[in-house]
Scaffold this motif. Structure first.
Motif, PDB file in Angstrom:
ATOM      1  N   LYS A  65       0.921  -1.154  -0.015  1.00  0.00           N
ATOM      2  CA  LYS A  65      -0.171   0.025  -0.014  1.00  0.00           C
ATOM      3  C   LYS A  65       0.815   1.149   0.009  1.00  0.00           C
ATOM      4  O   LYS A  65       0.659   2.012  -0.753  1.00  0.00           O
ATOM      5  N   ASP A  67       3.837   1.739  -0.955  1.00  0.00           N
ATOM      6  CA  ASP A  67       4.498   1.761  -2.522  1.00  0.00           C
ATOM      7  C   ASP A  67       3.575   2.308  -3.535  1.00  0.00           C
ATOM      8  O   ASP A  67       3.797   2.939  -4.403  1.00  0.00           O
ATOM      9  N   ARG A  68       2.423   1.672  -3.703  1.00  0.00           N
ATOM     10  CA  ARG A  68       1.237   2.371  -4.462  1.00  0.00           C
ATOM     11  C   ARG A  68       0.824   3.768  -4.262  1.00  0.00           C
ATOM     12  O   ARG A  68       0.850   4.528  -5.008  1.00  0.00           O
TER      13      ARG A  68
END
Length: 98
Positions: A65, A67-68
């Motif tokens: 999460k 990273d996104r």
């Protein structure tokens, strides 16, 4: 194990009700995977809990999460406190002080 109950606001029956019948998800499978990871760790209850989180919840959920969301904002997020040498060193420090 009580630690697994803290991972969800919903009871197993409520979680099962969230899935459509054609996509039935057996909540016991997730519990057994966590229990297997927890039981494979050595040390105190806290050590086992931290080990389980480090090998399941972080890489399979939180880090993904983060990273996104950072990529969506054109940022590069870093997790310096998850460097394996630092984690191993801090685990040794905790073991020595126990």
């Amino acid at each position: 194990m009580p630690v697994f109950a803290l991972g969800s606001y919903f009871s197993p029956r409520q979680r099962a009700a969230l899935w459509k019948p054609e996509f039935h998800f057996n909540t016991e499978n997730a519990q057994s995977l966590l229990a297997k990871q927890f039981d494979s760790a050595e040390g105190s209850y806290l050590d086992k809990t931290l080990y389980t989180d480090l090998h399941t919840y972080l890489p399979g959920d939180l880090l993904v999460k983060a990273d996104r969301m950072t990529m969506a904002a054109s940022l590069e997020g870093r997790s310096p406190f998850l460097d394996h040498e630092l984690v191993e060193w801090s685990a040794r420090c905790r073991t020595i002080s126990s």
